[in-house]
Scaffold this motif. Structure first.
Motif, short mmCIF file in Angstrom:
data_model
loop_
_atom_site.label_atom_id
_atom_site.label_comp_id
_atom_site.label_asym_id
_atom_site.label_seq_id
_atom_site.Cartn_x
_atom_site.Cartn_y
_atom_site.Cartn_z
N THR A 1 -1.93 28.11 76.28
CA THR A 1 -1.27 27.05 77.04
C THR A 1 -0.98 25.86 76.13
O THR A 1 -1.84 25.44 75.35
N ILE A 2 0.24 25.36 76.22
CA ILE A 2 0.59 24.12 75.52
C ILE A 2 0.57 23.00 76.56
O ILE A 2 1.28 23.07 77.57
N ARG A 3 -0.26 22.03 76.32
CA ARG A 3 -0.38 20.90 77.27
C ARG A 3 0.27 19.67 76.64
O ARG A 3 -0.13 19.22 75.57
N ILE A 4 1.26 19.14 77.36
CA ILE A 4 1.95 17.93 76.91
C ILE A 4 1.37 16.75 77.68
O ILE A 4 1.33 16.78 78.91
N VAL A 5 0.96 15.72 76.96
CA VAL A 5 0.50 14.50 77.64
C VAL A 5 1.34 13.32 77.19
O VAL A 5 1.49 13.07 75.99
#
Lengths: 480, 480
Positions: free
Chosen positions: A332-336
């Protein structure tokens, strides 16, 4: 079609690289003289290269985000209505772009806002100077204060001065920061802003003005955060534009007492609301450690925050979207889009409090403008040399050099890295950065679209390598 | 020691040059093919060359003037107390420098001064824009006005629009001025500022904002003069900084109605006082036509007017001082620091009214910054080809090209030239000029001391040639 590094290929590559690593360490002189002893070649996966090159040539996602955010929201000072509008804008944008799990994680904080501000020399040569209050400055009354200027060429000179030299006066701290590609002057020359107000206050100063922590010559002061610590009473604290600080020095050199009238009105209140905007590209393996990327959504109030840091959220989001266009990554790539970075990394702390104990495969942020990435460094150099070598090879065609002496970089991921996440830093060229940083000049026109695309290409390549292989879904690739 | 062009030398040179002139005209093809037919050499008087090169290497007079005026007076808006202080400063400085006949020639004029000003988009995307009122703008109330923006990409587009499209709205005029070495874009692209307000007013506009007439991308609006003519009622008229004008265009392109709140407070009153500051290097022949040189003393109010035009008064004054250091010229050199150029060349008109009928040997002004002189032109090309050839030869080592198609240049000497004075124009490189012109950024740091010295060297050479020969006095040369 699935494309990823086959396990066999990776194992062979790793073995060759590790062997080469030791060979090169053991016999550097030999390796320079004989091609037979060179390390084996590190080849870039053609799919990684293709994704990278597509982004370099044709990315428009990043421009769409940075242009949209700076145009449709503009400035977005932490914990204000403008930042709230930016969060709503972000949620809408990230959903439209097709990301999953888009949501806001709110937190509370004190809010500081700017009022009327001006500085003028009363004597000996009456004239106005361009000034901006520093974050969390004390406020003058609307009528302002008037005092004699006392000059210091450094924070240490102020620190060494007797209280009697400072008491009741307006402290002025000078410095000589110059541009540097790695931005390294900011640490040392930022001291007047970070420490000056507290020291001046504790010595009884009426107020303090500093030469802006910047490398330009425009009449645009550089604001930035400072805190009154050690029990210091807040006093009015401002930054003069660089030409104005130089003018003040010239006036002081005439040797007559210099009196300044300073108005720095501001408001502070507690319990305001900020938040992080979060979105994901779901990985095929939901249990695999996530890849954390992002930038900060808030900006200072003087400009639209194009380079600080709309470009950072744009670059990282665009790269994630390129991965999503190609298919489903393993991880999973999590963008914040972190909130409230400028007042002291509050969004980064809030994220780490909520998620710091989750396993992270990597943590990386973009928060140094939009000029080209010129080098990178990563903890993987020590923990995973084969992957580090792959990154080195994949980034080299973008003109990016590995930096074996680099360090974790970035206010927002710092608490997560401190909690144990491995890190990678893609360093942008900072030569021009402090010309515009925290000034009214941080606007869209400062972004070079070609260099912005180079950033996206680098981040896309990095994600393609670290996300564990991309499996294309049933849909057609849609890259544009 | 006397040094000047001996009469005999001049006669011989003139004859040779005139012969060469005709030869070259008659047989250009031949002259390109055969060295035997080239015009005879034009040699620079060694004393002229020495004065020129001394100034190039070591002039400090110009820096002293431009640094002093911008530091000790700062901005000096026409007909204000600040301009009066500048005149007093000038009288003192010119006397200290040893010039003769130092005096002020006053005149009266209307004064316009700036009050509070701001612009903000109310909808669809609330945000502030950087604005400055244009000279002689109408004033809003302190509460400002609110109206819908109507966009025009040129003055002609506004002119062609029906009144109904404009009435009650805030006109916005865009343009696309780009830098040019000769500054030639200013005439064409300055139309939105000069004509826009009058046209908008006559069509019933609530107010007008233009894209600043400038070539930079900083948040510093470019002010400048405009007049309401043809019976037009003054309306609020402002310039947006270039990044803000581009932002407004982006917002307009979203296709929604755009509402702006505009505050442009200003005051105007009649019968204020300005004046020209005049000084002389007395010539040996008091009856010989004088050489008129100078720049303008006033500036806009947003900055210290370093390039517009403290540098012009500094360059011309320094050159005159270099002549004075060398001895007594045949002709009187008259230096004028013109008042009130920015509101429309009032000082130049006042000078011509008082002195236009006196015989002038030449009239020349410096009012285009302080970057290097790259070419020159003069009426002498037609009226005195030998002297034109001498000037060409003496300026060439400074990298200055002759421009046979040039024209008289300069607001302040224009009325004197119109009254019959011959002219010479030493043209500065204007590539950077409109980045800073009329903005808060017109400050000392924009002046490159080396290029400033090149200006002084060119003006010194020109004066040495045109002042009719310098006779050294009993005193020692004092150049520094």
């Amino acid at each position: 079609m699935t494309w990823r590094f086959s396990l066999r290929t990776r194992l062979i590559m790793n073995r060759l690289i590790i062997t080469a690593f030791f060979l090169a360490s053991a016999a550097p002189a030999l390796s320079q003289q004989s091609t037979a002893s060179l390390p084996p070649p590190v080849l870039v996966d053609p799919n990684v290269a293709a994704l990278r090159d597509d982004a370099l040539e044709g990315d428009h996602y990043a421009w769409d985000v940075v242009e949209g955010l700076t145009t449709e929201v503009g400035q977005r000072l932490a914990a204000t209505d403008a930042e709230a509008r930016a969060r709503e804008w972000g949620v809408q944008k990230l959903k439209t772009m097709g990301f999953s799990n888009v949501h806001i994680e709110p937190f509370t904080m004190p809010v500081w806002t700017r009022g009327a501000e001006s500085a003028e020399i009363v004597s000996p040569f009456p004239q106005k100077l361009a000034v901006a209050a520093l974050g969390y400055s004390g406020s003058t009354s609307p009528a302002g204060v008037t005092g004699e200027i006392v000059y210091f060429d450094s924070v240490d000179a102020l620190r060494a001065a007797p209280d009697s030299a400072v008491k009741g006066r307006i402290v002025f701290i000078d410095h000589h920061m110059m541009p540097a590609q790695d931005g390294s002057g900011y640490g040392q020359f930022g001291a007047p802003r970070r420490q000056g107000p507290t020291i001046a206050s504790r010595k009884g100063a009426l107020a303090i003005v500093i030469r802006s922590i910047g490398t330009d010559h425009h009449r645009n002061p550089h604001t930035g955060v400072q805190y009154f610590t050690d029990g210091a009473t807040p006093i009015p604290a401002g930054a003069l534009a660089v030409p104005d600080a130089e003018q003040l020095v010239r006036i002081l050199k005439r040797g007559k007492p210099v009196t300044m009238h300073l108005t720095l009105v501001s408001q502070r209140s507690e319990g305001a609301r900020s938040g992080n905007v979060i979105a994901e590209v779901p990985g095929r393996d939901p249990k695999a450690p996530v890849i954390l990327i992002g930038g900060h959504l808030d900006s200072w109030d003087l400009a639209t925050g194009a380079i600080d840091d709309a470009s950072g959220v744009a670059i990282t989001t665009a790269a994630a979207r390129h991965i999503m266009d190609a298919g489903r990554p393993l991880r999973t790539i999590r963008i914040v889009w972190f909130g409230a970075e400028e007042p002291g990394g509050l969004g980064g702390k809030a994220y780490a409090e909520a998620h710091g104990k989750e396993p992270h495969a990597i943590a990386a942020e973009s928060d140094f403008g939009a000029d080209r990435i010129w080098r990178f460094s990563s903890q993987l150099m020590k923990t995973d040399p084969p992957t580090y070598a792959q990154l080195t090879a994949a980034l080299a065609p973008l003109g990016i050099t590995k930096n074996d002496n680099g360090d974790a970089d970035g206010t927002d991921v710092e608490p997560t890295v401190a909690a144990g996440a491995p890190w990678i830093s893609l360093n942008q060229d900072g030569t021009r950065y402090f010309d515009w940083h925290h000034t009214p000049d941080d606007t869209l026109d400062k972004i070079d679209p070609a260099q912005l695309r180079q950033n996206v290409a680098a981040w896309t390549a990095m994600l393609a390598i670290l996300s564990g292989g991309i499996e294309s879904g049933p849909k057609q690739l849609k890259r544009r």
